[in-house]
Design a protein around this motif. Structure first.
Motif, PDB file in Angstrom:
ATOM      1  N   VAL A  38       0.841  -1.199   0.000  1.00  0.00           N
ATOM      2  CA  VAL A  38       0.000   0.000   0.000  1.00  0.00           C
ATOM      3  C   VAL A  38       0.875   1.248   0.000  1.00  0.00           C
ATOM      4  CG1 VAL A  38      -1.852   1.252   1.181  1.00  0.00           C
ATOM      5  CG2 VAL A  38      -1.738  -1.247   1.364  1.00  0.00           C
ATOM      6  N   LEU A  39       0.555   2.159  -0.913  1.00  0.00           N
ATOM      7  CA  LEU A  39       1.200   3.465  -0.947  1.00  0.00           C
ATOM      8  C   LEU A  39       0.298   4.462  -0.225  1.00  0.00           C
ATOM      9  CD1 LEU A  39       3.240   5.607  -1.974  1.00  0.00           C
ATOM     10  CD2 LEU A  39       1.810   5.770  -4.035  1.00  0.00           C
ATOM     11  N   VAL A  40       0.885   5.244   0.665  1.00  0.00           N
ATOM     12  CA  VAL A  40       0.187   6.359   1.297  1.00  0.00           C
ATOM     13  C   VAL A  40       0.892   7.625   0.795  1.00  0.00           C
ATOM     14  CG1 VAL A  40      -0.581   7.415   3.451  1.00  0.00           C
ATOM     15  CG2 VAL A  40      -0.264   4.918   3.333  1.00  0.00           C
ATOM     16  N   ALA A  46      -2.704  -1.167  -3.512  1.00  0.00           N
ATOM     17  CA  ALA A  46      -3.743  -0.237  -3.059  1.00  0.00           C
ATOM     18  C   ALA A  46      -3.076   1.097  -2.745  1.00  0.00           C
ATOM     19  CB  ALA A  46      -4.456  -0.778  -1.821  1.00  0.00           C
ATOM     20  N   VAL A  47      -3.881   2.153  -2.734  1.00  0.00           N
ATOM     21  CA  VAL A  47      -3.332   3.494  -2.508  1.00  0.00           C
ATOM     22  C   VAL A  47      -4.257   4.278  -1.584  1.00  0.00           C
ATOM     23  CG1 VAL A  47      -2.608   5.664  -3.613  1.00  0.00           C
ATOM     24  CG2 VAL A  47      -2.268   3.488  -4.814  1.00  0.00           C
ATOM     25  N   VAL A  48      -3.635   5.029  -0.683  1.00  0.00           N
ATOM     26  CA  VAL A  48      -4.319   6.016   0.157  1.00  0.00           C
ATOM     27  C   VAL A  48      -3.676   7.357  -0.196  1.00  0.00           C
ATOM     28  CG1 VAL A  48      -4.803   6.798   2.515  1.00  0.00           C
ATOM     29  CG2 VAL A  48      -4.647   4.328   2.022  1.00  0.00           C
ATOM     30  N   VAL A  49      -4.507   8.363  -0.491  1.00  0.00           N
ATOM     31  CA  VAL A  49      -3.980   9.684  -0.840  1.00  0.00           C
ATOM     32  C   VAL A  49      -4.584  10.702   0.112  1.00  0.00           C
ATOM     33  CG1 VAL A  49      -3.717  11.455  -2.616  1.00  0.00           C
ATOM     34  CG2 VAL A  49      -3.843   9.042  -3.286  1.00  0.00           C
ATOM     35  N   LEU A  86      -9.188   8.155   0.248  1.00  0.00           N
ATOM     36  CA  LEU A  86      -8.719   9.537   0.297  1.00  0.00           C
ATOM     37  C   LEU A  86      -8.954  10.110   1.691  1.00  0.00           C
ATOM     38  CD1 LEU A  86     -10.314  10.820  -3.044  1.00  0.00           C
ATOM     39  CD2 LEU A  86      -8.038   9.849  -2.713  1.00  0.00           C
ATOM     40  N   PHE A  87      -8.059  11.015   2.105  1.00  0.00           N
ATOM     41  CA  PHE A  87      -8.284  11.739   3.350  1.00  0.00           C
ATOM     42  C   PHE A  87      -7.827  13.177   3.191  1.00  0.00           C
ATOM     43  CE2 PHE A  87      -3.874  10.432   4.058  1.00  0.00           C
ATOM     44  CZ  PHE A  87      -3.309  11.496   4.743  1.00  0.00           C
ATOM     45  N   SER A  88      -8.430  14.010   4.000  1.00  0.00           N
ATOM     46  CA  SER A  88      -8.063  15.422   4.066  1.00  0.00           C
ATOM     47  C   SER A  88      -7.737  15.744   5.509  1.00  0.00           C
ATOM     48  CB  SER A  88      -9.233  16.306   3.610  1.00  0.00           C
ATOM     49  OG  SER A  88      -9.605  16.013   2.290  1.00  0.00           O
TER      50      SER A  88
END
Length: 170
Positions: A5-7, A50-53, A84-86
């Motif tokens: 997983v990439l963050v 998977a990716v989280v941005v 996604l997160f802010s």
């Protein structure tokens, strides 16, 4: 089961970077390989399952590095699970209620079929870069409103979802 997983994150003063590192730490505790990296330094997402941005919010917009990242890698992101997160509110509101994504993030969510978005509280402390940041601090509205317990709970759900997932990467 996906395991890498990439963050990726966009940050100005490091607050969002710290959230991204916490996300990667929890994913590693869930048995996944996770890496937190500044969005602008990522050269490819194809080696990740998977990716989280995430991006800091500035004047109602996601950090430019996060915006550029989702545009640059939109085709690859569309082929893997994406969250996604802010980070941004400089008050306890993010811990008290769900804050919907700002319009640009909502558009990215829809275009990329992101699984989920969450807004976490932000952090703005003495020494922050930028004229606006200094003005906010001068007005007494800075502070650390990140809720790492909420962040860890959100990421544990992602880890559980990934642990039960099977999919082919193209």
């Amino acid at each position: 089961m996906p395991d890498s997983v990439l963050v990726a994150y966009g940050t100005t003063n490091g607050s969002t970077a710290r959230i991204a590192e916490a996300i990667a730490d929890v994913l590693r505790k869930e048995g996944l390989t996770a890496e937190a990296r500044p969005a602008r330094s990522v050269e490819s997402v194809t080696s990740y399952d998977a990716v989280v941005v995430g991006g800091g919010l500035y004047a109602g917009r996601w950090h430019k590095d996060a915006r550029r990242f989702v545009r640059r890698y939109r085709r690859d992101l569309d082929e893997r699970p994406l969250w996604l997160f802010s980070s941004g509110p400089l008050d306890p509101s993010a811990s008290e209620r769900d804050i919907p994504p700002v319009p640009g993030v909502k558009k990215a969510m829809d275009q990329l079929d992101a699984r989920e978005h969450v807004t976490f509280g932000g952090c703005l402390e003495e020494g922050a870069k930028g004229w606006v940041a200094r003005m906010i601090l001068r007005s007494g509205k800075g502070g650390d409103f990140r809720d790492f317990t909420a962040i860890e709970a959100w990421v544990a759900r992602i880890g559980s979802e990934l642990a039960g997932a099977t999919f082919e990467r193209s």
